[in-house]
Write an enzyme that holds these catalytic residues in place. Structure first.
Site, PDB file in Angstrom:
ATOM      1  N   CYS A 108     -18.023  -2.704 -32.740  1.00 55.07           N
ATOM      2  CA  CYS A 108     -15.901  -1.739 -32.954  1.00 55.07           C
ATOM      3  C   CYS A 108     -16.209  -2.101 -33.783  1.00 55.07           C
ATOM      4  O   CYS A 108     -15.778  -3.059 -34.214  1.00 55.07           O
ATOM      5  CB  CYS A 108     -15.807  -2.118 -31.666  1.00 55.07           C
ATOM      6  SG  CYS A 108     -16.995  -1.183 -30.295  1.00 55.07           S
ATOM      7  N   CYS A 162     -11.848  -4.526 -21.806  1.00 55.09           N
ATOM      8  CA  CYS A 162     -11.795  -3.327 -23.208  1.00 55.09           C
ATOM      9  C   CYS A 162     -13.972  -2.942 -23.034  1.00 55.09           C
ATOM     10  O   CYS A 162     -13.427  -1.717 -22.893  1.00 55.09           O
ATOM     11  CB  CYS A 162     -11.945  -3.770 -24.337  1.00 55.09           C
ATOM     12  SG  CYS A 162     -11.335  -2.402 -25.459  1.00 55.09           S
ATOM     13  N   CYS A 163     -14.555  -4.377 -23.155  1.00 49.65           N
ATOM     14  CA  CYS A 163     -16.046  -3.592 -23.043  1.00 49.65           C
ATOM     15  C   CYS A 163     -16.538  -3.693 -21.420  1.00 49.65           C
ATOM     16  O   CYS A 163     -18.025  -2.506 -21.095  1.00 49.65           O
ATOM     17  CB  CYS A 163     -16.095  -5.297 -23.426  1.00 49.65           C
ATOM     18  SG  CYS A 163     -17.126  -5.574 -24.962  1.00 49.65           S
ATOM     19  N   CYS A 191     -20.934  -8.289 -25.143  1.00 49.51           N
ATOM     20  CA  CYS A 191     -20.173  -7.161 -24.260  1.00 49.51           C
ATOM     21  C   CYS A 191     -20.114  -6.916 -22.690  1.00 49.51           C
ATOM     22  O   CYS A 191     -20.055  -6.896 -22.384  1.00 49.51           O
ATOM     23  CB  CYS A 191     -20.500  -6.675 -25.197  1.00 49.51           C
ATOM     24  SG  CYS A 191     -22.153  -5.640 -24.530  1.00 49.51           S
ATOM     25  N   CYS A 206     -13.160  -5.162 -33.453  1.00 48.54           N
ATOM     26  CA  CYS A 206     -13.761  -6.867 -33.014  1.00 48.54           C
ATOM     27  C   CYS A 206     -15.008  -6.445 -34.035  1.00 48.54           C
ATOM     28  O   CYS A 206     -16.138  -8.209 -33.669  1.00 48.54           O
ATOM     29  CB  CYS A 206     -14.799  -6.358 -31.777  1.00 48.54           C
ATOM     30  SG  CYS A 206     -13.258  -6.249 -30.358  1.00 48.54           S
TER      31      CYS A 206
HETATM   32  S1  SF4 Z   1     -16.108  -4.343 -28.566  1.00 52.97           S
HETATM   33 FE1  SF4 Z   1     -14.163  -4.099 -28.722  1.00 52.97          FE
HETATM   34  S2  SF4 Z   1     -13.284  -2.391 -28.791  1.00 52.97           S
HETATM   35 FE2  SF4 Z   1     -15.409  -2.305 -28.670  1.00 52.97          FE
HETATM   36  S3  SF4 Z   1     -15.641  -2.448 -26.397  1.00 52.97           S
HETATM   37 FE3  SF4 Z   1     -15.976  -4.022 -26.090  1.00 52.97          FE
HETATM   38  S4  SF4 Z   1     -13.357  -4.854 -26.306  1.00 52.97           S
HETATM   39 FE4  SF4 Z   1     -13.712  -2.684 -27.160  1.00 52.97          FE
END
Ligand code: SF4
Length: 246
Positions: free
Chosen positions: A208, A127-128, A234, A211
């Site tokens: 985010c 996701c990151c 991240c 998270c």
């Molecule tokens: S911090 Fe969490 S929601 Fe944001 S990009 Fe990374 S995994 Fe995705």
């Protein structure tokens, strides 16, 4: 120790340049490092990446005093707290920043890799990568150097961080490397900079909303980031902004 780290990097003309700059900048004030990097060393090819988080006002203010047109890159994951987006707009207005660039994930990639919007839960590294690393990789070659707000005191892995690094693709300039938490607090107070509204609600580090949790008294400042997981970063500060998990 720092000199050893620099010596380890010496393998290319760029690494040698980074080592020489680091040695020259080591005892300079952050504002002087920034001015030299922006107006002399990397003129026209340097940008700041900002999360508009708890400490971000310091670097944004320093940059605004030198060049308010400098590109300021914000990785807009669509999962930020609304307070962060308001704070971003408030700081940009107060500081007169005129070149704020909102970077988002590629829509087609988002559809391919996260059609249900739950990748943050299933595979946070991926996701990151989708929402931070890959968008940044798309523009990293547009600039020779990137300014970061990283500090040596933040983590053991950053304890020997040079002022200027060569990551194999870009220079990274870390003018606040020597700053302590007290230095940051003093600067914010001296310049009457607004605080991120979530700091007083127990969020010393803000990412985010999916998270990030508030931390308990005595906990590490980053304990609320990906709490309960092995993940601590991240990925945008890995060499070549890479190693994504997609
Ligand atoms: S911090 Fe969490 S929601 Fe944001 S990009 Fe990374 S995994 Fe995705």
């Amino acid at each position: 120790m720092i000199i050893n780290n620099i010596a380890d990097q010496v393998a290319s003309p760029e690494a040698i340049r980074a080592a020489k700059l680091s040695a020259r900048y080591e005892n300079w004030a952050a504002a002087d490092i920034l001015r030299d990097a922006i107006e002399h060393e990397f003129i026209g090819s340097i940008a700041l990446s900002s999360s508009f988080g708890a400490d971000s006002a310091v670097m944004l203010h320093l940059v605004s005093q030198i060049n308010s047109d400098l590109p300021v890159i914000f990785l807009d994951t669509d999962r930020h707290f609304f307070q962060t987006l308001q704070y971003r707009d408030q700081l940009a207005k107060i500081l007169g920043l005129t070149n704020l660039i909102n970077l988002k994930a590629d829509k087609a990639e988002e559809q391919d890799f996260d059609p249900k919007g739950n990748l943050w839960k299933l595979a946070p590294d991926a996701c990151c990568a989708l929402r931070k690393v890959r968008p940044l990789n798309r523009i990293t070659d547009d600039y020779t150097a990137w300014i970061t707000g990283r500090k040596r005191h933040q983590a053991a892995t950053r304890a020997n961080m040079p002022i200027v690094e060569w990551d194999g693709r870009n220079f990274k300039v870390n003018p606040l490397a020597n700053w302590t938490a007290d230095d940051i607090a003093d600067y914010i107070e001296t310049h009457a900079l607004p605080a991120h509204p979530l700091v007083e609600q127990g969020y010393p580090s803000i990412g985010c909303f999916t998270c990030t949790k508030p931390v308990e008294v005595g906990e590490d400042a980053r304990a609320g980031r990906w709490a309960g997981q092995d993940k601590t970063e991240c990925g945008i500060h890995k060499p070549i902004f890479g190693g994504d998990g997609i």
